[in-house]
Write a protein that holds these residues in place. Structure first.
Motif, PDB file in Angstrom:
ATOM      1  N   GLY A  21     122.228  22.318 -39.370  1.00  0.00           N
ATOM      2  CA  GLY A  21     121.828  21.634 -38.142  1.00  0.00           C
ATOM      3  C   GLY A  21     120.726  20.608 -38.313  1.00  0.00           C
ATOM      4  O   GLY A  21     120.389  19.891 -37.383  1.00  0.00           O
ATOM      5  N   ALA A  22     120.157  20.516 -39.504  1.00  0.00           N
ATOM      6  CA  ALA A  22     119.015  19.628 -39.727  1.00  0.00           C
ATOM      7  C   ALA A  22     119.445  18.247 -40.207  1.00  0.00           C
ATOM      8  O   ALA A  22     120.344  18.116 -41.031  1.00  0.00           O
ATOM      9  N   GLN A  23     118.780  17.228 -39.684  1.00  0.00           N
ATOM     10  CA  GLN A  23     118.972  15.862 -40.165  1.00  0.00           C
ATOM     11  C   GLN A  23     118.259  15.672 -41.505  1.00  0.00           C
ATOM     12  O   GLN A  23     118.714  14.941 -42.365  1.00  0.00           O
ATOM     13  N   SER A  24     117.107  16.344 -41.628  1.00  0.00           N
ATOM     14  CA  SER A  24     116.345  16.312 -42.881  1.00  0.00           C
ATOM     15  C   SER A  24     115.567  17.609 -43.007  1.00  0.00           C
ATOM     16  O   SER A  24     115.287  18.270 -42.014  1.00  0.00           O
ATOM     17  N   ALA A  81     106.898  26.019 -47.656  1.00  0.00           N
ATOM     18  CA  ALA A  81     107.222  25.912 -46.240  1.00  0.00           C
ATOM     19  C   ALA A  81     108.377  24.924 -46.148  1.00  0.00           C
ATOM     20  O   ALA A  81     108.522  24.019 -46.982  1.00  0.00           O
ATOM     21  N   PHE A  82     109.196  25.103 -45.148  1.00  0.00           N
ATOM     22  CA  PHE A  82     110.354  24.236 -44.943  1.00  0.00           C
ATOM     23  C   PHE A  82     110.242  23.654 -43.548  1.00  0.00           C
ATOM     24  O   PHE A  82     110.062  24.375 -42.572  1.00  0.00           O
ATOM     25  N   VAL A  83     110.359  22.342 -43.466  1.00  0.00           N
ATOM     26  CA  VAL A  83     110.203  21.653 -42.194  1.00  0.00           C
ATOM     27  C   VAL A  83     111.527  20.977 -41.886  1.00  0.00           C
ATOM     28  O   VAL A  83     111.968  20.087 -42.610  1.00  0.00           O
ATOM     29  N   PHE A  84     112.153  21.429 -40.800  1.00  0.00           N
ATOM     30  CA  PHE A  84     113.490  20.979 -40.432  1.00  0.00           C
ATOM     31  C   PHE A  84     113.411  19.951 -39.319  1.00  0.00           C
ATOM     32  O   PHE A  84     112.955  20.251 -38.216  1.00  0.00           O
TER      33      PHE A  84
END
Length: 167
Positions: A21-24, A81-84
């Motif tokens: 669902g993530a663009q980046s 950490a993951f930033v969606f």
């Protein structure tokens, strides 16, 4: 099947859905951040429709393998950490980059990311962070279109006056 395995499979499935669902997605090493800094970063992310979460590297590796995304193993070491960016590919890199710069942080570092299913290095993520947001780009486009339409109307009006013998 053990309960622990079921929980891990469920966690991997949730991670797969996040990546789909993530663009980046920005990968960031966050070793040494204070609770206040993480809280402020999470708040800023929420305000911009970006999701910040800490996930187990092993589960992320399994999720990426399931999605046939290769080349991220080198990025998945240590605390990450993951930033969606769910709605805008530029939002996640921009928020993290600006947060690091604004707070002069050395304990938070972008290590890479994923854009359109491809693993990208730090340089590409930095370029993305420097791009204007989707809203700004759309506003510029509309402004350009308005200017073009305005010029077209003036030219048509000048031609009409010329044909009518007006000056």
């Amino acid at each position: 099947m053990s309960k622990n395995r079921e929980l891990k499979e469920q966690a991997v499935a949730e991670i797969v859905e996040k990546f789909k669902g993530a663009q980046s997605v920005v990968f960031a090493s966050y070793s040494g951040l204070t609770v206040e800094q993480v809280t402020a970063l999470r708040k800023q992310c929420r305000e911009n429709d970006v999701q910040y979460c800490v996930l187990k590297n092993r589960l992320v590796k399994l999720a990426l393998h399931e999605l046939n995304i290769e080349g991220a193993d080198d990025l998945l070491n240590g605390p990450n950490a993951f930033v969606f960016g769910m709605k805008d590919a530029v939002a996640a890199p921009k928020i993290i980059s600006e947060f690091i710069e604004k707070n002069k942080l050395e304990s938070l570092k972008i290590t890479g990311g994923i854009l359109e299913g491809q693993v990208e290095d730090l340089a590409t993520i930095d370029k993305l962070a420097k791009m204007p947001s989707r809203e700004v780009l759309l506003a510029r486009l509309v402004g350009s279109m308005n200017a073009t339409i305005g010029n077209f109307v003036r030219v048509v009006e000048a031609i009409r006056k010329q044909k009518a013998g007006e000056e």
